[in-house]
Each structure stands twice: as C-alpha cells, then as structure tokens.
Design a protein around this motif. Structure first.
Motif, PDB file in Angstrom:
ATOM      1  N   SER A   1       0.847  -1.199   0.000  1.00 44.79           N
ATOM      2  CA  SER A   1       0.000   0.000   0.000  1.00 44.79           C
ATOM      3  C   SER A   1       0.882   1.248   0.000  1.00 44.79           C
ATOM      4  N   SER A   2       2.026   1.153  -0.686  1.00 45.55           N
ATOM      5  CA  SER A   2       2.957   2.277  -0.789  1.00 45.55           C
ATOM      6  C   SER A   2       3.422   2.425  -2.229  1.00 45.55           C
ATOM      7  N   ILE A   3       3.857   3.631  -2.566  1.00 44.79           N
ATOM      8  CA  ILE A   3       4.427   3.881  -3.884  1.00 44.79           C
ATOM      9  C   ILE A   3       5.903   4.223  -3.737  1.00 44.79           C
ATOM     10  N   LEU A   4       6.641   3.961  -4.792  1.00 43.58           N
ATOM     11  CA  LEU A   4       8.075   4.251  -4.790  1.00 43.58           C
ATOM     12  C   LEU A   4       8.290   5.712  -5.170  1.00 43.58           C
ATOM     13  N   VAL A   5       8.988   6.451  -4.310  1.00 44.99           N
ATOM     14  CA  VAL A   5       9.254   7.872  -4.540  1.00 44.99           C
ATOM     15  C   VAL A   5      10.760   8.081  -4.562  1.00 44.99           C
ATOM     16  N   LYS A   6      11.265   8.738  -5.621  1.00 40.15           N
ATOM     17  CA  LYS A   6      12.692   9.034  -5.747  1.00 40.15           C
ATOM     18  C   LYS A   6      12.891  10.542  -5.617  1.00 40.15           C
ATOM     19  N   GLU A   7      13.690  10.919  -4.635  1.00 42.98           N
ATOM     20  CA  GLU A   7      14.011  12.327  -4.408  1.00 42.98           C
ATOM     21  C   GLU A   7      15.530  12.465  -4.401  1.00 42.98           C
TER      22      GLU A   7
ATOM     23  N   THR B   1       0.194   5.191   0.549  1.00 46.41           N
ATOM     24  CA  THR B   1      -0.785   5.779  -0.360  1.00 46.41           C
ATOM     25  C   THR B   1      -2.118   5.057  -0.204  1.00 46.41           C
ATOM     26  N   THR B   2      -3.158   5.625  -0.761  1.00 42.16           N
ATOM     27  CA  THR B   2      -4.478   4.979  -0.776  1.00 42.16           C
ATOM     28  C   THR B   2      -4.575   4.107  -2.019  1.00 42.16           C
ATOM     29  N   VAL B   3      -4.922   2.856  -1.838  1.00 39.91           N
ATOM     30  CA  VAL B   3      -4.955   1.898  -2.935  1.00 39.91           C
ATOM     31  C   VAL B   3      -6.353   1.821  -3.528  1.00 39.91           C
ATOM     32  N   ASN B   4      -6.431   1.990  -4.844  1.00 44.96           N
ATOM     33  CA  ASN B   4      -7.677   1.770  -5.576  1.00 44.96           C
ATOM     34  C   ASN B   4      -7.621   0.364  -6.170  1.00 44.96           C
ATOM     35  N   LEU B   5      -8.366  -0.575  -5.586  1.00 44.85           N
ATOM     36  CA  LEU B   5      -8.282  -1.968  -6.012  1.00 44.85           C
ATOM     37  C   LEU B   5      -8.605  -2.164  -7.484  1.00 44.85           C
ATOM     38  N   GLU B   6      -9.434  -1.296  -8.053  1.00 44.04           N
ATOM     39  CA  GLU B   6      -9.800  -1.450  -9.463  1.00 44.04           C
ATOM     40  C   GLU B   6      -8.584  -1.302 -10.370  1.00 44.04           C
ATOM     41  N   ASP B   7      -7.540  -0.605  -9.871  1.00 41.26           N
ATOM     42  CA  ASP B   7      -6.313  -0.449 -10.654  1.00 41.26           C
ATOM     43  C   ASP B   7      -5.431  -1.682 -10.584  1.00 41.26           C
ATOM     44  N   HIS B   8      -5.694  -2.568  -9.634  1.00 45.59           N
ATOM     45  CA  HIS B   8      -4.783  -3.680  -9.376  1.00 45.59           C
ATOM     46  C   HIS B   8      -5.407  -5.053  -9.610  1.00 45.59           C
ATOM     47  N   VAL B   9      -6.717  -5.147  -9.638  1.00 50.43           N
ATOM     48  CA  VAL B   9      -7.393  -6.424  -9.889  1.00 50.43           C
ATOM     49  C   VAL B   9      -8.042  -6.352 -11.259  1.00 50.43           C
ATOM     50  N   ILE B  10      -7.518  -7.118 -12.197  1.00 54.45           N
ATOM     51  CA  ILE B  10      -7.998  -7.113 -13.579  1.00 54.45           C
ATOM     52  C   ILE B  10      -8.759  -8.401 -13.840  1.00 54.45           C
ATOM     53  N   VAL B  11     -10.031  -8.270 -14.164  1.00 55.51           N
ATOM     54  CA  VAL B  11     -10.842  -9.437 -14.535  1.00 55.51           C
ATOM     55  C   VAL B  11     -10.725  -9.597 -16.040  1.00 55.51           C
TER      56      VAL B  11
ATOM     57  N   PRO C   1       5.207  -2.537 -18.525  1.00 62.62           N
ATOM     58  CA  PRO C   1       5.681  -2.346 -17.145  1.00 62.62           C
ATOM     59  C   PRO C   1       4.564  -1.837 -16.246  1.00 62.62           C
ATOM     60  N   LEU C   2       4.685  -2.078 -14.949  1.00 63.99           N
ATOM     61  CA  LEU C   2       3.727  -1.546 -13.992  1.00 63.99           C
ATOM     62  C   LEU C   2       3.915  -0.038 -13.838  1.00 63.99           C
ATOM     63  N   ASP C   3       2.832   0.648 -13.542  1.00 65.76           N
ATOM     64  CA  ASP C   3       2.836   2.100 -13.360  1.00 65.76           C
ATOM     65  C   ASP C   3       3.490   2.436 -12.023  1.00 65.76           C
ATOM     66  N   ILE C   4       4.619   3.147 -12.056  1.00 66.72           N
ATOM     67  CA  ILE C   4       5.380   3.435 -10.843  1.00 66.72           C
ATOM     68  C   ILE C   4       4.662   4.428  -9.941  1.00 66.72           C
ATOM     69  N   SER C   5       3.608   5.089 -10.436  1.00 67.20           N
ATOM     70  CA  SER C   5       2.856   6.024  -9.606  1.00 67.20           C
ATOM     71  C   SER C   5       1.834   5.314  -8.727  1.00 67.20           C
ATOM     72  N   LYS C   6       1.763   3.971  -8.836  1.00 60.58           N
ATOM     73  CA  LYS C   6       0.847   3.167  -8.033  1.00 60.58           C
ATOM     74  C   LYS C   6       1.651   2.054  -7.361  1.00 60.58           C
ATOM     75  N   PRO C   7       1.108   1.422  -6.320  1.00 54.50           N
ATOM     76  CA  PRO C   7       1.784   0.254  -5.743  1.00 54.50           C
ATOM     77  C   PRO C   7       2.096  -0.777  -6.827  1.00 54.50           C
ATOM     78  N   LEU C   8       3.266  -1.364  -6.759  1.00 57.28           N
ATOM     79  CA  LEU C   8       3.810  -2.142  -7.879  1.00 57.28           C
ATOM     80  C   LEU C   8       3.384  -3.610  -7.836  1.00 57.28           C
ATOM     81  N   TRP C   9       2.093  -3.825  -7.953  1.00 57.40           N
ATOM     82  CA  TRP C   9       1.578  -5.189  -8.022  1.00 57.40           C
ATOM     83  C   TRP C   9       0.226  -5.191  -8.708  1.00 57.40           C
ATOM     84  N   GLU C  10      -0.143  -6.332  -9.261  1.00 64.11           N
ATOM     85  CA  GLU C  10      -1.466  -6.491  -9.867  1.00 64.11           C
ATOM     86  C   GLU C  10      -1.824  -7.969  -9.919  1.00 64.11           C
ATOM     87  N   ILE C  11      -3.129  -8.214  -9.992  1.00 60.68           N
ATOM     88  CA  ILE C  11      -3.653  -9.579 -10.047  1.00 60.68           C
ATOM     89  C   ILE C  11      -4.616  -9.684 -11.216  1.00 60.68           C
ATOM     90  N   HIS C  12      -4.400 -10.669 -12.073  1.00 56.94           N
ATOM     91  CA  HIS C  12      -5.283 -10.930 -13.213  1.00 56.94           C
ATOM     92  C   HIS C  12      -6.126 -12.169 -12.902  1.00 56.94           C
TER      93      HIS C  12
END
Length: 493
Positions: free
Chosen positions: A56-62, A71-81, A108-119
């Motif tokens: 539930s975190s995003i990678l930030v480079k400073e 971060t707040t996770v939107n499950l619709e972005d990570h669970v693909i039916v 590639p996964l979107d680095i602005s979101k948590p780096l995981w997904e489920i199909h």
C-alpha cells in the motif's frame, strides 16, 4: 493519493531492481479448483494484503533518496478481470494461458501506483484447473521466499479454514553450525575442531569470490543452444511454461540417496539440460552429416547457473498473518537481502549412470554450504551501491547474468492443500523476468502438496521448443528415480 508521512527507505537490493537495464518482476500462475468470485477476492485483499505497508505504498525518488511512501490503494487499478473465451478446449486453453502471461510481461507496472497487480481469468478452464489467477509483483517489493510466505499467510488449509498452512522447516546449514561451535566451544578440542571446519570455509569462499570476479571481468559460459543472444536480447518477450513433476519421486530419490530435495532438483536440472543439448547437437550433426562424438564435445562446455540466496531469516507465517490482520507497521527487515551465487552445471554423457547427476549436484551444494559467497556478494553489492552508485552496481550484476547461462531457484511451499479467500488452489507456478536475459533460461521449482511444479521462462528466439525441454526434465526425473530404486535392491536382499 498519499496518506501522508515519510515512508520507509528502499533497501539496496530493491534499488538495484529499478536500475537501468533492470525491471525485475515476479510472476506467478496459480491454478484454482473452482470458479473465481472477483468480489470475494477483492474483499480478501482488503482484509489482508492491503494491510501490508509495502503493498500500500508507492516508490518515490528524491535525488539519491528512494522511499516507500504510504498511499491509498484503488483496487480497481490492481485487480484485472480478464476477458476470455468461455468454451476453449484444453489444448487451446493452455496455449491461451501461455500467450496471456507473455503478453502481460510486455507492459511495465505504473510506478505512480503500488507495484503489483492480479489478473483473474475466471472463465479459463485449463487441463489443470477450473480458473486461473496471474500475480505480477515487482521484485523490489520482496524476494521470492518472502512473497511466498505472504501468500501463505493470506491462505488457509482447505481441510481447516481457520488454520494456517504448514510449511516444512528448513534445517540450519553447516556453515551456521560451524560458527556456533566456534563461538560456544569451551574446550581446546572443540575449539580446534571448529577451527578445522573454518579453514575449508575460508578457502571455498576465497575460490568462489575469485571465480565471481573473473565472471564479472571476462569468464563467459560456452555458446550453446541455451545461451542467450548478445545484443537486443532484453527486448525479447519471454515464454512461460510449467510442468508438474511427481513430488513423491523427488522424495524417494532424496531418501534413497540420503540428500536434500534441492540436491535432487539441481541434479534433475543438470540431467534435463544434458538431454536437451545431446538431442540438439545430435540433430545438428545429423543434418550436417557429421559423425563426430558430440558427447565428448559437451563434456568440455562451461555451463553455469546463478542462484539468489536469501541472507536473512523470513518472518514466520503466523507473524505475517497477525500483521495483516492487525494492521501492524512491523516490517522485520522486509525487502530484498539476496546474495548471488554461481553454480557450475557440468554436462555428463547420457550413457552414464543417471545417479551421477544427483551425486554431482549434492557435492556442489555441500561445497557451497561451506562457503560465504552469498553473504560476501550481498555486502559487496551494498558497498558498491553506496560508494559508486546504482549504475556501477547494476553493471556488475548485469555482467554476471550476461556471462552465465541460466538462473535457478527452488521455493518450498505448503505440505497440504490450501485455499486463498475460499478458493482452493490446484497449483502454484512462479517465475521471474526482467533481469538482463542475455540469460535465455530461468528455471524455478515450487513444491505444493503432492506436486513439484517446474516453471521455465525461456527466450523463444533461443529456445523455441520449451515443451520439449520440459519433457527432458520429466524423463530425467523418471530415469533417476528408477536408478535409485535399483540401487536399493542389493540392500534389500
């Protein structure tokens, strides 16, 4: 949208997996025995995985600082039916699954979101399952053993929905025992005995580190039909194929030959690759009308595997389950603490005793247990990363992958059937991709209940007949098992 607050620093190992030339992912195909209910899966993720801070975190480079920010996770972005044809026959369905997994790896996964997904392939009924789930997780979130522990912490025994899975407890290595004897001995004899054990440990470590350094500089594996192509190989899409082996056969050889399961699997790998190369070179000679002894040529080949060793203990499954249930912020050093080890895989004549493969594998693994190669490569990589930066560290690791032939791993799974969010699992087939696959071949073994699943990720431009390679592994295990059975006969008389 962020939750606020500064997150956890990214570990050196996780940073390397984001280096130029690396986008390293774990991908797992999970067969399910029943139809998948997407809403049940989503609710299960809310109650478990989303409580883990890394998911539930995003990678930030400073600048030079990398952090995991909540971060707040939107499950619709990570669970693909996934949309699939509902009435595919078994051969076509299996082929569709292979194509689907390969296509997933192209983006590639979107680095602005948590780096995981489920199909969720809810309508795909294959020869092995009623539905399929495909997990894709960036390797920077954790190593294979940690991610497997996390999956099991979110699962329950099928026979007892309230009980966590049972996982075999790995014995301590000889190296650790030597260290304890040296530190805890009180007699002169015990001290001298421990010191005698440390001498080969230090010698093996020195030899291994010299060979590691030579591999980084110039020592390259022989060019074979298994070796990756030079330029542009990173752009090729890998092909992912799995095959189930009989775990009872593996255990039989283990018991008969008095070795570990890992010894047996490495021996089966060596035997399978030998069969593949003998067939490939033999066909080439037949086509060219040459009658030279290709077995003699194969014995001179240099073929090595890279293995990533976890150099820190994992959190227990019960601890992980408690953490996800109670939303604890404990992390137990979560991340990637992996040391790289190079293991030679000598090619033996097919006419020799099949037990030679497992015998050689056991000797090699026993020797590696008496070496600190994995710890040294981990801390050296960390030192190089801190002093010289991520580009130099990743270039060194890239050279190791480029100059060896394949990657190998074996992950221990549950001893009984498990269910994840009420869905009983038929099999678990993990693999990886995204490292510089001038290595055209990655081999993973995953145990689950009464199965040992072989997962092969291969560059199809180099290894076009991946299913034949799986056949070679399957036949090799059978021949080794039969030979071990015959080997027991004189003792039974």
């Amino acid at each position: 949208m962020g939750k606020g607050g500064e997150g956890e620093a990214v570990s050196p190992g996780s940073r390397i997996f984001h280096a130029p030339g690396f986008e390293y992912y774990v991908i797992a195909v999970i067969g399910v025995k029943t139809r998948i209910d997407p809403q049940v899966v989503k609710q299960g993720l809310i109650n478990t995985l989303l409580n883990h801070p890394r998911f539930s975190s995003i990678l930030v480079k400073e600048g030079r600082k990398w952090r995991w920010n909540p971060t707040t996770v939107n499950l619709e972005d990570h669970v693909i039916v996934a949309e699939t044809e509902p009435h595919l026959d078994f051969p076509e369905a299996d082929r569709f699954l292979e194509d689907y997994v390969s296509n997933v790896t192209k983006t590639p996964l979107d680095i602005s979101k948590p780096l995981w997904e489920i199909h969720l392939l809810i309508n795909l009924r294959t020869s092995e399952s009623e539905a399929v789930c495909v997990l894709r997780i960036h390797h920077s979130l954790g190593d294979g053993a940690s991610l497997m522990s996390l999956l099991l912490a979110a699962s329950r025994k099928t026979s007892d929905p309230l009980a966590l899975p049972t996982v075999p407890v790995l014995s301590k290595t000889t190296t650790t025992s030597d260290h304890r004897r040296l530190s805890g001995g009180c007699s002169l004899w015990r001290f001298l005995s421990a010191l005698w054990g440390i001498v080969p440990l230090l010698w093996n470590t020195l030899v291994d580190l010299v060979m590691f350094a030579l591999t980084v500089l110039f020592l390259r594996d022989s060019d074979t039909p298994l070796k990756g192509a030079p330029a542009g190989a990173e752009l090729h899409t890998m092909r992912f194929v799995h095959r189930h082996l009989c775990l009872d056969d593996v255990k039989f050889v283990k018991t008969a030959m008095k070795m570990t399961i890992n010894d047996v699997l490495l021996g089966v790998t060596q035997a399978g690759l030998t069969r593949y190369l003998n067939r490939t070179y033999g066909a080439a000679e037949e086509y060219g009308k040459q009658r030279s002894n290709h077995s003699h040529k194969l014995s001179k080949l240099r073929l090595r595997a890279t293995i990533m060793f976890n150099v820190r203990p994992n959190a227990g499954i019960q601890e992980l389950a408690d953490m996800m249930r109670e939303k604890s912020k404990a992390r137990w050093g979560w991340g990637n603490r992996l040391g790289l080890v190079i293991v030679p895989l000598p090619i033996i004549s097919q006419d020799d005793d099949p037990l030679q493969y497992v015998g050689q594998a056991k000797a090699m693994i026993d020797r590696k247990k008496h070496s600190l190669e994995s710890f040294c490569t981990f801390y050296c990589a960390k030192l190089v990363l801190n002093l010289l930066g991520i580009k130099v560290a990743s270039a060194i690791i890239r050279r190791v992958f480029s100059n060896t032939t394949m990657a190998f791993s074996n992950v221990v799974g549950p001893m009984e059937e498990i269910s994840c969010f009420g869905h009983p699992l038929a099999y678990i087939a993990p693999s990886t991709y995204g490292h510089p696959h001038l290595q055209a071949l990655t081999i993973h073994f995953q145990s689950y209940y009464n199965k040992m699943t072989l997962s092969i990720a291969a560059d199809p431009t180099v290894i076009s007949d991946v299913h034949l390679l799986c056949d070679d592994f399957q036949l090799s295990l059978k021949l080794i098992r039969d030979a071990a059975d015959k080997n027991l006969v004189p003792h039974a008389v």
